[in-house]
Design an enzyme around this catalytic site. Structure first.
Site, PDB file in Angstrom:
ATOM      1  CD  GLU A  82      -3.187   3.490  -5.096  1.00 50.02           C
ATOM      2  OE1 GLU A  82      -4.299   2.939  -5.218  1.00 50.02           O
ATOM      3  OE2 GLU A  82      -2.148   2.851  -4.869  1.00 50.02           O
TER       4      GLU A  82
ATOM      5  NE  ARG B 117      -4.272  -1.501   0.220  1.00 48.33           N
ATOM      6  CZ  ARG B 117      -4.413  -2.615  -0.484  1.00 48.33           C
ATOM      7  NH1 ARG B 117      -3.423  -3.001  -1.286  1.00 48.33           N
ATOM      8  NH2 ARG B 117      -5.508  -3.337  -0.401  1.00 48.33           N
TER       9      ARG B 117
ATOM     10  CG  HIS C  28      -3.309  -0.398  -6.506  1.00 50.84           C
ATOM     11  ND1 HIS C  28      -3.736   0.199  -5.342  1.00 50.84           N
ATOM     12  CD2 HIS C  28      -3.192  -1.729  -6.217  1.00 50.84           C
ATOM     13  CE1 HIS C  28      -3.854  -0.718  -4.388  1.00 50.84           C
ATOM     14  NE2 HIS C  28      -3.542  -1.894  -4.900  1.00 50.84           N
TER      15      HIS C  28
END
Length: 314
Positions: free
Chosen positions: A260, A231, A278
């Site tokens: 993000e 993360r 991602h």
């Protein structure tokens, strides 16, 4: 009558699970009529949490009969696990659905960052080869010392792949892992001091937020490489950007970011940084496996059997 599953999707992602829709009756607060929803919300026992939809005390208060939260992700930082534990609510995650593909992706980012494959591709496409001559030399993979922060399901798979590439492995985890012979370091900073590349695949918790801080990155050194598929908030992103811009760490392969989909613009111009949106574990096969795991968890819950990927709530 099909078993009723509360379907919670407060993310911006339009995600469907056709295999689950064929087996269960979804109760969706975003699409159900007020009357039908209110009559069932108080009795629903299981919640399917889509993507990173927040599940907190406010969410749980709305569904007093809830006994189980079925997650669709590997990381569960969007679910208040402490509150679930307090209420006696069981929680599952995606299990090993994404593990192999995330491990592949981590190794791909590592190789790309060292060998500058993406940068070389841009160099050729821009016509620079004919104008500027040879592309600068990159760095070898074979023989590199790799530290893995987080020796869980994904970390173990990464280590197996990197061993095949001639890398030596060390790791950091909350405690030494049984049946793993790699050198163990109790702190991430100590691990970083003894490796060339740091691969981050920890779960994000209050304790691990910014665990990769300035001191850890400085310990990695000017030629050190960071790969993050965990993360974004595991790394102090602002400090990482400063160190990369100043050349105080050697490069980074990043699939995740703190805010993000916003990515620090300073990274765009750095040829020693590989950026990815991602997508590390997301391939059609892993999404199919995810549905199979979620189905198994939901069916096990209704049958009073052990859940396939239950999380231990400490």
């Amino acid at each position: 009558m099909a078993s009723i599953v509360l379907y919670l999707n407060n993310s911006a992602k339009d995600i469907t699970f056709p295999l689950l829709e064929d087996r269960f009756q979804f109760l969706n607060p975003n699409t159900s009529s007020d009357s039908s929803f209110s009559s069932l919300a108080g009795t629903v026992r299981i919640l399917l949490c889509v993507a990173n939809s927040p599940v907190n005390s406010e969410t749980l208060d709305k569904y007093p009969s809830l006994e189980c939260v079925v997650g669709s992700t590997t990381g569960l930082n969007h679910i208040d696990l402490a509150e679930c534990r307090r209420r006696g609510i069981r929680v599952t995650n995606a299990g090993d659905a994404f593990a192999d593909d995330a491990a592949d992706y981590a190794v791909g980012l590592l190789i790309d960052t060292l060998r500058r494959i993406s940068a070389a591709d841009r160099f050729v496409r821009a016509g620079s080869w004919a104008v500027k001559g040879q592309f600068p030399l990159s760095y070898k993979v074979w023989g590199k010392r790799v530290g893995i922060a987080g020796m869980g399901s994904i970390g173990r798979r990464i280590s197996k792949r990197l061993q095949a590439l001639g890398c030596s492995i060390a790791y950091n985890s909350r405690k030494p892992k049984a049946n793993i012979s790699f050198p163990f370091y109790a702190s991430v900073q100590e691990l970083a001091s003894n490796v060339d590349i740091l691969v981050v695949c920890l779960a994000l918790t209050n304790e691990t937020r910014h665990i990769i801080n300035r001191d850890v990155m400085k310990a990695l050194g000017k030629e050190g490489i960071i790969v993050n598929i965990g993360r974004g908030s595991l790394i102090d992103e602002k400090e990482m950007v400063k160190l990369l811009v100043k050349g105080e760490i050697g490069g980074a392969g990043l699939d995740v970011f703190e805010n993000e989909p916003v990515v620090p613009q300073e990274l765009y111009a750095l040829g020693n940084v590989v950026l990815s949106p991602h997508r590390g574990g997301a391939v059609p096969e892993s999404l199919l496996r995810l549905q199979e795991i979620m189905i198994a968890n939901i069916e096990a819950f209704f049958a009073n059997k052990p859940l396939l990927s239950e999380i231990e709530l400490e």
